[in-house]
Design an enzyme around this catalytic site. Structure first.
Site, short mmCIF file in Angstrom:
data_model
loop_
_atom_site.label_atom_id
_atom_site.label_comp_id
_atom_site.label_asym_id
_atom_site.label_seq_id
_atom_site.Cartn_x
_atom_site.Cartn_y
_atom_site.Cartn_z
N GLY A 70 -4.95 33.02 151.06
CA GLY A 70 -2.99 33.45 150.52
C GLY A 70 -2.25 34.82 151.06
O GLY A 70 -3.04 34.65 152.20
N GLU B 112 13.92 29.76 140.90
CA GLU B 112 15.00 29.20 142.41
C GLU B 112 14.67 27.60 141.61
O GLU B 112 15.18 26.54 142.69
CB GLU B 112 13.82 30.09 143.47
CG GLU B 112 13.58 31.01 143.42
CD GLU B 112 13.14 31.24 144.74
OE1 GLU B 112 12.11 30.88 145.11
OE2 GLU B 112 14.16 32.38 145.92
#
Lengths: 409, 409
Positions: free
Chosen positions: A12, A169
């Protein structure tokens, strides 16, 4: 002297940046670096709301790890971590066991359900390429299914639990996507409902000034988003959600973005955790095992005010920088540099051409904020892959996403 | 004299061609024409295997009815037929009742399940724009779902019941589509199975010469299709099918293309039917109600050899021509012209660039057959909509299908 064995778990933000910085800075023979990840790609979590809604292709949210690392310097192992054994300094993978001198844990987060019954079984969440591909397909499937069974109007109801950063979002993109899906499936847009349920009294990312929250909610409402604030999801069932105000909303799609917790492997390994996350020392190391660095959503970093910083991509990237440097300083016997978070601001997208946020102390909204949001994305791509990656994922993205597909939606 | 009231039920091949021929041939004041259809578009059933598999967009398989008819001459009613009352000369729609002097029934077919338990509930069929959009989405959904639950390998198994015309054409497209889906969803193609189950001992459309059947099956096998011939589906369950050889195939997708029957409304209206279809007289009229013409899949036309012709688009189109002419001859007091089927041949697609079939007595296969297949499609588009429709659906189709969609697959 034998080179130190450094193992990085997870590709990540924290893990990838640590790896990329190390490969740039190490001297020959100083260390061996092994990067372990369950996929052969790195994905940009901050971009996942778009492929989840179907407004962008998932290829634009991921990069092959082999395009990021120099395999002469870093060994990449595609495998899943089963167990961390910090006292033995070993990591058990699905098909191998690695030993390490120094470990970097960047295994990301898991969904936090707060014990809400049925959430794990019936709600989807925006957390990986697989999960957002699934959400996109599920959304389209509901439209197709509705046309086969028009008595099931609930197939056209989308409940999003959580109106924080991710929820907002995603909802912004979904609202943009609905008119397209309605045309594709011959569905009357008036039948589609997007309901964003939030337990706290305001929507949008916490910490945003009131006027921006109002601005943002107005933008979203104009797109057809309904808010249910100060309302908790009490239970999730196969065909809908039960709310704290007693209402049951029948819905074909339930997305949970109400919270995350650290990867469960840390707790299983005996680390002291709070919601699965480990409080780290000034150098991002475990207090219990100083040879273990912890980055990103697995770590808790306290601010000078004594409150934990929220976990996000921005802090994870900075942690990667710091971890790489401190690993080298450790080997070289230099004093470590404490982690100091440089908060640059937050910008939340509200769909196409709209965003709100703050940069340091400046408020931004509208098209300008949307542009800033794009620049933040571009900056990260530059950081991990230079201009070629910006080119590939942002400039050429229309072409990229068209390439492999016969048919759309 | 009052104009005769002509009502056409269904805008499939038979209904649309009847309508288009009538609007060309009628004289002012001769008749009023009402065309009833539940969608505001006509679709090309012979093209549905492609959008079902996802190798073409469904927009290329349909035409807006208003683009086909002249609304000064034909009144179009978008409604669903609830009941036909042939003795009262009335038709009950969802929201209206129409009376007629002459009726044309072109209401198409329904799935024939032959009483196989579970088929209606758990199998999908290729019969409308809605159903093929659903199949395409279901297919993609299975790939997305598999990535979320990789222990469920059966999500990647596709069982198609029936290896006749529709089944074969669909399987050919699906096999072409699989590699694309595997790339999009990061799935190993070796895990995907396409199993075509057929009760009769050969696959491919009945009546095809043996060498063409062998050629076609070889083409399909090279694409990865597995055949189970002389094997019947005995029961269909939510998670798979039970076969007559005792095997249970776990499958995420079950498509039934094993048979059709005429629209149930005819039997409900008291027409003598065989498998829902009405045996018509030489002029395509009901023996019981000579003011009712029946075309397409609702009708049975006997060949001079005394066997019924198979129902397909070719015969339905010719029936439309004949019906339009005989309606006018009836009004004008001229002797009717008996229907004579001019069988031009059959070509079945086997996926991209491959087909097999016979034209009159000539066998065709391979790329040449695939070209002929395209010409047959083009000819029909020309017939109903002239060059502009060929342009729109075949030449510009890539552009057409890209237009409304952000994201693919």
């Amino acid at each position: 002297m034998k080179p130190a064995k450094v193992v990085i778990l997870g590709a990540g933000y924290g893990g990838v940046v640590t790896a990329i910085r190390l490969q740039k800075l190490i001297r020959s023979g100083e260390m061996t670096i092994t990067l372990v990840n369950k996929h052969d790609y790195h994905y940009m979590t901050t971009h996942l709301h778009m492929p989840a809604a179907g407004t962008d292709h998932h290829e634009n949210a991921r990069v092959a790890i082999r395009d990021l690392i120099d395999e002469r310097k870093i060994q990449f192992v595609k495998s899943t971590v089963q167990q961390i054994l910090p006292t033995d300094k070993k990591v058990v993978l699905t098909d191998d066991t690695l030993s390490y001198d120094y470990l970097v844990v960047g295994l990301g987060s898991e969904t936090e359900t707060f014990g809400i019954p049925g959430l794990r079984e019936h709600a989807m969440s925006i957390h990986s390429i697989n999960s957002v591909r699934f959400i996109r397909q599920h959304t389209q499937y509901m439209f197709a299914k509705y046309k086969m069974n028009p008595q099931h109007k609930e197939y056209l109801t989308f409940v999003v639990g959580g109106a924080g950063f991710t929820g907002t979002e995603f909802v912004g993109e979904l609202a943009d996507r609905i008119p397209v899906l309605c045309r594709t499936y011959d569905v009357d847009p008036a039948l589609v409902q997007i309901i964003n349920v939030e337990a706290s009294p305001t929507a949008l990312p916490p910490g945003l000034p009131n006027d921006l929250v109002e601005y943002g909610m107005e933008v979203m409402r104009r797109k057809g988003v309904q808010y249910k604030l100060s309302t908790a999801i009490q239970a999730c069932e196969a065909d809908g959600v039960r709310l704290s105000d007693g209402q049951f909303i029948r819905a074909g799609t339930i997305i949970w973005s109400g919270g995350v917790r650290g990867n469960a492997l840390l707790q299983q390994a005996g680390f002291d955790v709070q919601r699965g996350r480990v409080k780290v020392d000034d150098y991002l190391r475990s207090w219990q095992y100083p040879d273990v660095f912890i980055t990103g959503d697995c770590s808790i970093v306290m601010s000078p005010e004594g409150t934990p910083y929220p976990a996000n991509a921005q802090i994870a990237v900075q942690q990667g920088y710091n971890t790489a440097r401190n690993l080298l300083y450790t080997l070289r016997g230099k004093p470590l540099r404490p982690f100091a978070y440089d908060y640059k601001g937050t910008v939340a997208s509200l769909g196409r051409g709209e965003a709100v946020g703050t940069l340091k102390v400046k408020k931004v909204k509208g098209k300008f904020a949307a542009l800033i949001k794009k620049m933040i994305d571009a900056r990260y791509l530059f950081l991990i892959g230079g201009i070629p990656l910006i080119w590939k994922k942002m400039i050429f993205k229309q072409k990229m996403s068209n390439r492999n597909f016969h048919v759309r939606s």
